[in-house]
Design a protein around this motif. Structure first.
Motif, PDB file in Angstrom:
ATOM      1  N   ASP A 229     113.529  26.455  23.359  1.00 28.24           N
ATOM      2  CA  ASP A 229     114.284  25.105  23.265  1.00 28.24           C
ATOM      3  C   ASP A 229     113.239  24.065  22.643  1.00 28.24           C
ATOM      4  O   ASP A 229     113.935  23.281  21.809  1.00 28.24           O
ATOM      5  CB  ASP A 229     114.235  24.557  24.695  1.00 28.24           C
ATOM      6  N   GLN A 230     112.091  23.927  22.905  1.00 33.49           N
ATOM      7  CA  GLN A 230     111.287  23.160  22.321  1.00 33.49           C
ATOM      8  C   GLN A 230     109.796  23.695  22.261  1.00 33.49           C
ATOM      9  O   GLN A 230     109.367  24.432  23.089  1.00 33.49           O
ATOM     10  CB  GLN A 230     111.174  21.871  23.000  1.00 33.49           C
ATOM     11  N   SER A 231     109.121  23.349  21.166  1.00 29.86           N
ATOM     12  CA  SER A 231     107.658  23.766  21.069  1.00 29.86           C
ATOM     13  C   SER A 231     106.768  22.587  20.460  1.00 29.86           C
ATOM     14  O   SER A 231     107.351  22.212  19.283  1.00 29.86           O
ATOM     15  CB  SER A 231     107.615  24.928  20.316  1.00 29.86           C
ATOM     16  N   TYR A 232     105.600  22.445  20.865  1.00 31.96           N
ATOM     17  CA  TYR A 232     104.666  21.453  20.259  1.00 31.96           C
ATOM     18  C   TYR A 232     103.246  22.141  19.809  1.00 31.96           C
ATOM     19  O   TYR A 232     103.047  22.962  20.924  1.00 31.96           O
ATOM     20  CB  TYR A 232     104.683  20.369  21.247  1.00 31.96           C
ATOM     21  N   PHE A 233     102.571  21.593  19.120  1.00 32.76           N
ATOM     22  CA  PHE A 233     101.075  21.847  18.989  1.00 32.76           C
ATOM     23  C   PHE A 233     100.321  20.723  18.869  1.00 32.76           C
ATOM     24  O   PHE A 233     100.774  19.657  18.277  1.00 32.76           O
ATOM     25  CB  PHE A 233     100.988  22.910  17.795  1.00 32.76           C
ATOM     26  N   GLY A 234      99.054  20.610  19.544  1.00 37.02           N
ATOM     27  CA  GLY A 234      98.321  19.465  19.444  1.00 37.02           C
ATOM     28  C   GLY A 234      97.045  19.398  20.088  1.00 37.02           C
ATOM     29  O   GLY A 234      96.826  20.462  20.499  1.00 37.02           O
ATOM     30  N   VAL A 235      96.423  18.373  20.429  1.00 41.25           N
ATOM     31  CA  VAL A 235      95.313  18.492  21.482  1.00 41.25           C
ATOM     32  C   VAL A 235      95.381  17.372  22.369  1.00 41.25           C
ATOM     33  O   VAL A 235      96.154  16.027  22.243  1.00 41.25           O
ATOM     34  CB  VAL A 235      94.021  17.903  20.529  1.00 41.25           C
ATOM     35  N   VAL A 236      94.815  17.732  23.763  1.00 43.66           N
ATOM     36  CA  VAL A 236      95.111  16.793  24.764  1.00 43.66           C
ATOM     37  C   VAL A 236      93.314  16.365  25.484  1.00 43.66           C
ATOM     38  O   VAL A 236      92.986  17.371  25.542  1.00 43.66           O
ATOM     39  CB  VAL A 236      95.975  17.454  25.818  1.00 43.66           C
ATOM     40  N   SER A 287      86.994  21.463  20.733  1.00 42.76           N
ATOM     41  CA  SER A 287      88.315  21.378  20.039  1.00 42.76           C
ATOM     42  C   SER A 287      88.360  22.176  18.900  1.00 42.76           C
ATOM     43  O   SER A 287      89.526  22.792  18.608  1.00 42.76           O
ATOM     44  CB  SER A 287      88.921  20.136  19.877  1.00 42.76           C
ATOM     45  N   VAL A 288      87.181  22.413  18.249  1.00 43.03           N
ATOM     46  CA  VAL A 288      87.218  23.343  16.893  1.00 43.03           C
ATOM     47  C   VAL A 288      86.571  24.792  17.252  1.00 43.03           C
ATOM     48  O   VAL A 288      87.144  25.608  16.405  1.00 43.03           O
ATOM     49  CB  VAL A 288      86.535  22.761  15.802  1.00 43.03           C
ATOM     50  N   LEU A 289      85.847  24.793  18.103  1.00 44.34           N
ATOM     51  CA  LEU A 289      85.356  26.042  18.403  1.00 44.34           C
ATOM     52  C   LEU A 289      86.304  27.113  19.323  1.00 44.34           C
ATOM     53  O   LEU A 289      86.136  28.216  19.733  1.00 44.34           O
ATOM     54  CB  LEU A 289      84.146  25.831  19.121  1.00 44.34           C
ATOM     55  N   ASN A 290      87.122  26.365  20.272  1.00 41.26           N
ATOM     56  CA  ASN A 290      88.115  27.177  21.176  1.00 41.26           C
ATOM     57  C   ASN A 290      89.551  27.279  20.618  1.00 41.26           C
ATOM     58  O   ASN A 290      90.000  26.168  20.137  1.00 41.26           O
ATOM     59  CB  ASN A 290      87.921  26.378  22.659  1.00 41.26           C
ATOM     60  N   ASN A 291      89.912  28.237  21.033  1.00 46.82           N
ATOM     61  CA  ASN A 291      91.429  28.526  20.751  1.00 46.82           C
ATOM     62  C   ASN A 291      92.560  27.706  21.598  1.00 46.82           C
ATOM     63  O   ASN A 291      93.641  27.606  21.111  1.00 46.82           O
ATOM     64  CB  ASN A 291      91.764  30.106  20.866  1.00 46.82           C
ATOM     65  N   GLY A 292      92.053  27.129  22.683  1.00 46.25           N
ATOM     66  CA  GLY A 292      92.870  26.258  23.497  1.00 46.25           C
ATOM     67  C   GLY A 292      93.772  27.276  24.431  1.00 46.25           C
ATOM     68  O   GLY A 292      93.284  28.361  24.885  1.00 46.25           O
ATOM     69  N   VAL A 293      94.717  26.488  25.089  1.00 42.34           N
ATOM     70  CA  VAL A 293      95.707  27.016  25.937  1.00 42.34           C
ATOM     71  C   VAL A 293      97.024  26.976  25.313  1.00 42.34           C
ATOM     72  O   VAL A 293      97.582  26.237  24.569  1.00 42.34           O
ATOM     73  CB  VAL A 293      95.741  26.286  27.136  1.00 42.34           C
ATOM     74  N   THR A 294      97.902  28.013  25.933  1.00 45.52           N
ATOM     75  CA  THR A 294      99.399  28.014  25.776  1.00 45.52           C
ATOM     76  C   THR A 294     100.176  27.852  26.845  1.00 45.52           C
ATOM     77  O   THR A 294      99.676  28.616  27.957  1.00 45.52           O
ATOM     78  CB  THR A 294      99.689  29.279  25.067  1.00 45.52           C
ATOM     79  N   ILE A 314     100.169  28.395  32.507  1.00 41.81           N
ATOM     80  CA  ILE A 314      99.562  28.771  31.293  1.00 41.81           C
ATOM     81  C   ILE A 314      99.447  29.981  31.199  1.00 41.81           C
ATOM     82  O   ILE A 314      98.764  30.843  31.992  1.00 41.81           O
ATOM     83  CB  ILE A 314      98.180  27.864  31.962  1.00 41.81           C
ATOM     84  N   VAL A 315      99.917  30.579  30.272  1.00 38.85           N
ATOM     85  CA  VAL A 315     100.028  32.113  29.944  1.00 38.85           C
ATOM     86  C   VAL A 315      98.749  32.679  29.235  1.00 38.85           C
ATOM     87  O   VAL A 315      98.474  33.721  28.963  1.00 38.85           O
ATOM     88  CB  VAL A 315     101.236  32.460  29.147  1.00 38.85           C
ATOM     89  N   ASN A 316      98.041  31.645  28.478  1.00 40.41           N
ATOM     90  CA  ASN A 316      96.608  31.876  27.463  1.00 40.41           C
ATOM     91  C   ASN A 316      95.942  30.809  28.022  1.00 40.41           C
ATOM     92  O   ASN A 316      96.245  29.568  27.302  1.00 40.41           O
ATOM     93  CB  ASN A 316      97.232  32.232  26.228  1.00 40.41           C
ATOM     94  N   PRO A 339      92.841  22.057  22.396  1.00 36.93           N
ATOM     95  CA  PRO A 339      94.152  22.523  21.751  1.00 36.93           C
ATOM     96  C   PRO A 339      94.946  22.911  22.555  1.00 36.93           C
ATOM     97  O   PRO A 339      94.756  23.898  23.551  1.00 36.93           O
ATOM     98  CB  PRO A 339      93.297  23.565  20.849  1.00 36.93           C
ATOM     99  N   VAL A 340      96.310  22.502  22.535  1.00 42.20           N
ATOM    100  CA  VAL A 340      97.486  23.110  23.483  1.00 42.20           C
ATOM    101  C   VAL A 340      98.535  23.226  22.608  1.00 42.20           C
ATOM    102  O   VAL A 340      99.059  22.416  21.694  1.00 42.20           O
ATOM    103  CB  VAL A 340      97.671  21.777  24.593  1.00 42.20           C
ATOM    104  N   ARG A 341      99.103  24.326  22.984  1.00 41.93           N
ATOM    105  CA  ARG A 341     100.386  24.783  22.435  1.00 41.93           C
ATOM    106  C   ARG A 341     101.513  24.801  23.532  1.00 41.93           C
ATOM    107  O   ARG A 341     101.026  25.374  24.750  1.00 41.93           O
ATOM    108  CB  ARG A 341     100.499  26.263  21.814  1.00 41.93           C
ATOM    109  N   LEU A 342     102.546  24.006  23.497  1.00 39.94           N
ATOM    110  CA  LEU A 342     103.599  23.537  24.843  1.00 39.94           C
ATOM    111  C   LEU A 342     104.746  24.324  24.076  1.00 39.94           C
ATOM    112  O   LEU A 342     105.564  24.029  23.091  1.00 39.94           O
ATOM    113  CB  LEU A 342     103.688  22.215  24.992  1.00 39.94           C
ATOM    114  N   ILE A 343     105.333  25.369  24.883  1.00 41.51           N
ATOM    115  CA  ILE A 343     106.696  26.296  24.616  1.00 41.51           C
ATOM    116  C   ILE A 343     107.580  26.034  25.847  1.00 41.51           C
ATOM    117  O   ILE A 343     107.099  26.130  27.014  1.00 41.51           O
ATOM    118  CB  ILE A 343     106.195  27.492  24.234  1.00 41.51           C
ATOM    119  N   VAL A 344     108.723  25.503  25.677  1.00 40.01           N
ATOM    120  CA  VAL A 344     109.763  25.178  26.469  1.00 40.01           C
ATOM    121  C   VAL A 344     110.965  26.485  26.343  1.00 40.01           C
ATOM    122  O   VAL A 344     111.663  26.386  25.258  1.00 40.01           O
ATOM    123  CB  VAL A 344     110.291  24.086  26.547  1.00 40.01           C
TER     124      VAL A 344
END
Length: 578
Positions: A229-236, A287-294, A314-316, A339-344
Motif C-alpha cells: 500500500d505504501q513504503s518509505y525509506f529514511g532515517v529516524v 547510521s552509515v555502518l548499520n543496515n537498519g531495520v525493516t 520489525i521483521v529485520n 536507517p528505517v524501511r517502512l512498508i505497509v
C-alpha cells in the motif's frame, strides 16, 4: 463491582471460555490477566500466573519475566541465558480485591508477602504455587553474575475503587519500598495501586492492536509496488525510534515475532560491534555502518511528518533494536539516526517474502525460520478450515487474534503449545517440554525427529492442538483436578494410545495419517468420550506410582517410561470403554 468493571470481567470470561468462580476469583483472574498482558506481550494462560488459594502469602498473581519470556521452569533460564548471553529479570506481584476502597491492612499484608518472598529465611507458609515461583527466583538470583542489571520488582495492589493519596496508605507503600530496597536486589521497585479506571484501561490495551506514533521527517516515498500500500525509506533519530520498540513502562515491545533470529546478546560479534559504535567517540557513524531495520505494518496514518503505525512488526533488525534498547540510557544515543524501511501491506505472502529477503544476509538456522515457513502458513490455514465445536486458531504471530472479539482466546493454540503437544503425542517425550520452546525444536531435530517439516500432513498438528484445548477446558471446568496441570503433556501423550488400535502412520503419508487423526479427533469432539479419555489418562498416571509433585522427576525419561508401562491397553471407543 461497578457496572463497567463487571461488564469487562464478563467479557474476559467469555473470550477466555472460563466459567465463573464467583466475583472474587473472577476479578483476581481478570486483574492478573490485564496486568501481566501489559508487561508480557505474548499470549499466555492466566492460570500459569495465578496463585492458588490457601497459604498464598497474600499474593494472587505472580509472574517472572526473563529476557522477555514468561518463565515457568528454571530449565528455561539456562536456555535463555545460553541464547541471549545474559539475563534481564522482572518480577510481577498482584493482589486483587473487589472492595471499592484501598485498605491499609490489606496492602500491608500483600507487601509483607512480597518482601517475605525474597527473604532467605521466609516466615510465611507457602502453597505449591508460591514455592514453585520461589524456587525459580532462588535459581535466578544464584545467577546474579549474569544479570544485565539487577531485577525490576513490580507489585500491583488492585481494587474496584479509586486510589487517593491518603497518608496512611502512602506510609504503608513507603515502608514496603524501604523493606524491599534493604535487600539490595533490585534496580527498580514499583509499588503501584490500581483502581477500577486504571484496570479498565489496562484491559482495553490488551484487546487493541499495538499502535504507535513517531516523527519521520527524513524520508523518501518509494515507488508503487503490487501488494504494497505504501513504503518509505529514511532515517529516524533514536529519540523517535524508541517509541516503536518500547512501551510506556520502558519495556521492550514484542514486535519481533516474525523476525527469524532471537536476540543473540552482545557476545555475538555483530552485536558487539554495534555496541562498540554506540559507546564510542562517534556514535553517529551508526547510521552509515548499520543496515537498519525493516518495519511492516498493516495500517498507517500520516499527517505531514507524524506517522501512526498500527499492528506492525520489525521483521529485520531484531539484533539492532535490542542493542539500541540495551544502550538506551546513553546520553548521545537520542540523536543517533537509525536507517528505517517502512512498508505497509496486509498481504501475508508479501510480508513473508520481505522477512525472508531482508534476513538473507546472515546464515540462519532452520529452526529459527519456524514462524516464516510455508508450512506454518499452511498450518494456520488448515486450522481455519475446521468449523464448529472443534474450531481452533493457530497463532503463528504472537497475539494476532487479541483484537478479534469473535475469537475465544482459550481456543488459540500458540506455537509453544503446538510444539509441546505435538512432540508429546508423536514422539512420546513430555519430559523435555519444560525447555524454552525455541530450544525444544532444536532438541527434537537433534533426535532425528521432524517437526514443521514441509512434507508433513497438517492433521497431526491439529490433533495435538485439539487435545491440548480439550484438556485445558477440562481443567477449567473442574472435570480434571488442577493438580494434574503439572503433567498435562504426559496426559496428552496418552491420547492416541487410549483412542486408537493402530500404530501412528508416517507423518507424510497423507491419507493414512489423516484417517488415523480423524478417528481420534471425532472422539475428542465427543464430550463424553473426551472426558473418558482424560479420566483414564489420569488413572494411568495415578497407577504408575509417579509423584506429580516431583519437579525433577517431571523432567526425566524415567517418568515417561513409568507412565507408559502403567498403560494396560484400555481403549475409548465413542462413549464405550472396551
Amino acid at each position: 463491582m461497578d457496572r463497567i468493571t463487571s461488564s469487562l470481567v464478563k467479557e474476559f470470561l467469555s473470550t477466555q471460555e472460563m466459567k465463573t468462580s464467583g466475583d472474587a476469583v473472577d476479578f483476581e483472574n481478570f486483574a492478573n490477566y490485564a496486568i501481566v498482558a501489559n508487561e508480557y506481550h505474548k499470549t499466555f494462560d492466566v492460570f500459569n500466573v495465578t496463585i492458588g488459594a490457601g497459604d498464598d502469602t497474600g499474593i494472587d498473581g505472580l509472574a517472572i519475566l526473563v529476557n522477555g519470556h514468561l518463565v515457568e521452569d528454571k530449565n528455561e533460564i539456562d536456555e535463555l541465558e545460553k541464547i541471549n548471553g545474559s539475563l534481564d529479570v522482572t518480577y510481577i506481584f498482584i493482589q486483587a480485591k473487589t472492595s471499592t476502597s484501598f485498605s491499609s491492612a490489606e496492602m500491608r499484608t500483600f507487601y509483607h508477602g512480597v518482601t517475605d518472598f525474597f527473604s532467605e529465611d521466609p516466615r510465611l507458609r507457602r502453597n505449591a504455587d508460591v514455592k514453585k515461583f520461589a524456587e525459580i527466583s532462588d535459581y535466578l538470583l544464584s545467577k546474579a553474575a549474569n544479570f544485565k542489571s539487577n531485577p525490576v520488582c513490580k507489585a500491583f495492589f488492585v481494587t474496584t475503587g479509586k486510589f487517593r493519596e491518603d497518608q496512611n496508605l502512602l506510609a504503608v507503600i513507603n515502608k514496603a519500598q524501604i523493606e524491599l530496597e534493604d535487600y539490595n536486589l533490585f534496580s527498580r521497585i514499583d509499588l503501584i495501586p490500581i483502581g477500577a479506571d486504571d484496570l479498565a484501561k489496562l484491559y482495553r490495551k490488551t484487546i487493541n492492536p499495538i499502535s504507535r506514533t513517531f516523527t519521520f521527517s527524513n524520508k523518501v516515498s518509494l515507488p508503487s509496488i503490487d501488494g504494497i500500500d505504501q513504503s518509505y525509506f529514511g532515517v529516524v533519530p533514536f529519540s523517535e525510534f524508541k517509541k516503536l520498540i518500547m512501551d510506556d513502562n520502558d519495556s521492550l515491545f514484542n514486535v519481533f515475532d516474525d523476525n527469524v533470529r532471537d536476540f543473540q546478546g552482545e557476545s555475538n560479534q555483530v552485536n558487539k560491534k554495534i555496541a562498540e559504535t554506540l559507546g564510542g567517540d562517534n556514535p553517529n557513524l551508526f547510521s552509515v555502518l548499520n543496515n537498519g531495520v525493516t518495519i511492516v505494518a498493516n495500517k498507517l496514518k500520516t499527517s505531514v511528518n507524524s506517522f501512526s503505525v498500527e499492528d506492525y512488526q520489525i521483521v529485520n533488525g531484531c539484533q539492532t533494536s535490542n542493542v539500541l534498547y540495551e544502550h538506551r540510557h546513553l546520553a548521545a544515543l537520542d540523536g543517533v539516526d537509525i536507517p528505517v524501511r517502512l512498508i505497509v501491506t496486509t498481504d501475508d505472502d508479501v510480508k513473508s517474502e520481505i522477512t525472508i529477503s531482508t534476513n538473507s544476509q546472515t546464515a540462519i538456522k532452520k529452526e529459527q525460520l519456524t514462524s516464516m515457513t510455508d508450512f506454518q502458513r499452511k498450518l494456520e490455514a488448515y486450522y481455519k478450515t475446521i468449523k464448529g465445536d472443534g474450531q481452533l486458531y493457530y497463532e503463528r504471530r504472537a497475539k494476532q487474534y487479541n483484537s478479534d472479539k469473535s475469537v475465544v482466546k482459550r481456543r488459540v493454540i500458540t506455537i509453544a503449545n503446538q510444539i509441546k503437544s505435538f512432540s508429546s503425542i508423536f514422539y512420546k517425550n513430555p519430559h523435555i517440554v519444560t525447555t524454552y520452546f525455541g530450544s525444544l525444536v532444536t532438541k527434537i531435530r537433534d533426535e532425528k525427529a521432524g517437526i514443521f517439516e514441509e512434507d508433513h500432513a497438517c492433521s497431526p498438528y491439529y490433533l495435538a492442538g485439539l487435545a491440548y484445548y480439550r484438556l485445558d477446558s477440562l481443567f477449567s471446568s473442574g472435570e480434571v483436578d488442577k493438580k494434574y496441570r503439572k503433567v498435562k503433556f504426559y496426559l496428552i501423550m496418552l491420547v492416541p494410545m487410549l483412542t486408537s488400535k493402530d500404530n501412528i502412520p508416517q507423518l507424510n503419508s497423507y491419507k493414512k495419517i489423516d484417517q488415523y487423526c480423524d478417528a481420534i479427533i471425532k472422539k475428542l469432539n465427543d464430550d463424553a468420550a473426551c472426558k473418558e479419555v482424560f479420566r483414564l489418562a489420569v488413572k494411568i498416571v495415578e497407577n504408575s506410582g509417579v509423584d506429580v509433585e516431583d519437579k525433577q522427576a517431571l523432567k526425566s525419561q524415567g517418568m515417561t517410561n513409568d507412565i507408559l508401562k502403567a498403560y494396560n491397553g484400555e481403549k475409548v471407543s465413542g462413549m464405550v470403554v472396551s
